[in-house]
Design a protein around this motif. Sequence first.
Motif, PDB file in Angstrom:
ATOM      1  N   UNK A   1       0.837  -1.210   0.000  1.00 12.22           N
ATOM      2  CA  UNK A   1       0.000   0.000   0.000  1.00 12.22           C
ATOM      3  C   UNK A   1       0.870   1.258   0.000  1.00 12.22           C
ATOM      4  N   UNK A   2       1.998   1.193   0.692  1.00 15.63           N
ATOM      5  CA  UNK A   2       2.902   2.357   0.717  1.00 15.63           C
ATOM      6  C   UNK A   2       3.418   2.642  -0.695  1.00 15.63           C
ATOM      7  N   UNK A   3       3.791   1.555  -1.401  1.00 12.46           N
ATOM      8  CA  UNK A   3       4.306   1.741  -2.770  1.00 12.46           C
ATOM      9  C   UNK A   3       3.195   2.307  -3.668  1.00 12.46           C
ATOM     10  N   UNK A   4       1.969   1.794  -3.504  1.00 10.90           N
ATOM     11  CA  UNK A   4       0.851   2.280  -4.328  1.00 10.90           C
ATOM     12  C   UNK A   4       0.629   3.772  -4.115  1.00 10.90           C
ATOM     13  N   UNK A   5       0.620   4.188  -2.853  1.00 12.68           N
ATOM     14  CA  UNK A   5       0.373   5.609  -2.560  1.00 12.68           C
ATOM     15  C   UNK A   5       1.521   6.468  -3.092  1.00 12.68           C
TER      16      UNK A   5
END
Length: 414
Positions: A52-56
């Motif tokens: 999720x961190x990479x997506x954001x």
Amino acid sequence: MTHVAAPLADPDTFTAGPPWDLFSHLRAHEPVAWTPEEPPQSGFWSVTRHRDIVTVGRDWQTFTSSRGVSLEELDDEQLEHRTSLIDTDPPRHTTLRKIVAPSFGPKVVNGFETFLRGIVGHALDSALAMGTFDFVEHVSSQVPVRVLCRLLDVDDSVHTELTAWGDRLVGHTDPELADVLLGSVESEKYRLVPFRSPAALEVFEYGRALAAKRRAHPGSDLVTTLATAEIDGERLPQKDFDNYFLLLALAGQETTRQAVSLAALTLIEQPAALARLQEDPALVQGPILDEFLRWGPPVYHMRRTATRDAEIGGVPVTAGDKIAMWYPSGNRDSAVIPDADRFDLDRKSVDLLTFGKGGPHFCMGSFLARLELRVTLQELVARIDSIALAGPPERLRSTFVNGVKRMPLTVTLR
Ligand code: HEM
């Protein structure tokens, strides 16, 4: 309703070091967790899973940097004064980044290695000769700031001022270091400068004086690059120069200092790893170096702001919501990094979040930071027989920087 993530908004939480158990709990049970803040702040989403961190971080159109990357909520007037490269979206971001990015490429940075070994060796030899000493004061705060002096082409003696400014800026939530605490009534006076800190005004003044000198006598340093840069035939507006200069002066020293302190702490806590590296200091490179950066990440979070209603990991977020990407938590996410709670020198690769990942703001100084950490660790392990804490490390009161203020050590030499 109780909010499990609430301690992440409180700088006191971090004076005991990173809240690993809380991160672990959140990843398992509430990976995108609402985190309330004291009014007038409005709260934020804590994102703790690696994916999720990479997506954001990657989706800058949905999760903008243009409302600021710290949790402080800025109105338009503040943004107008305080915006730097890091708080800008493409295409303006791309243009600004291109100005100094070539100065941080691998070829240029690798050229620093000999110089770096010199300063690292000097700092280590004087510190280790004391037997017991504060590692932060004598080693980790000495090295990156001297590299910064070289990048700015200023006299080495300026390092004490640069360090003091850096401390006051990142220490703006720590009563020991801040001259004006963030959130205090007095800080209103400084609402238009970064970190709401009077230190920012001193850095601006220093940067402007340097710029005037370099415009008169250009060199091949960062200040000349910034002071003479043109976008569409125009020099950078004064505010842009000021904020860019401050970003470089700060990012170039505070974070790398923490990386070095945290890696030394890791060596103390991982005696088997230390023994292996003492046998062959050259092993400190590639994935082994990244394992240190994974285990001891200097930056806790960067913030983004949702530009539209969206979802993160299936959780709906609303346009205008703040989002904090908790990099240390992502670094320990076993869904992506096998057996992530184990420090392991045998990893073939490390899917690191310490410098951000995938987005346009990926750390511009990552080659330099890796070089500084590699050389310092190699030189340290080659010199010591034993290393131990001589007292507990003292941590920075900050939700933003995983800082070590003091770390007394006792060493014996080989
Ligand atoms: C271990 C040390 C360091 C760490 C952990 C670190 C970490 C980070 C992180 C997390 C970001 C934001 C990434 C994102 O939002 O996607 C960043 C951006 C940045 N870093 Fe570093 N950094 C380090 C060292 C350095 C050094 C030595 C410099 C050199 C001046 C530097 C310059 C920058 C700049 C200019 C940006 C903004 C880039 C942009 O907005 O395009 N950093 N860094």
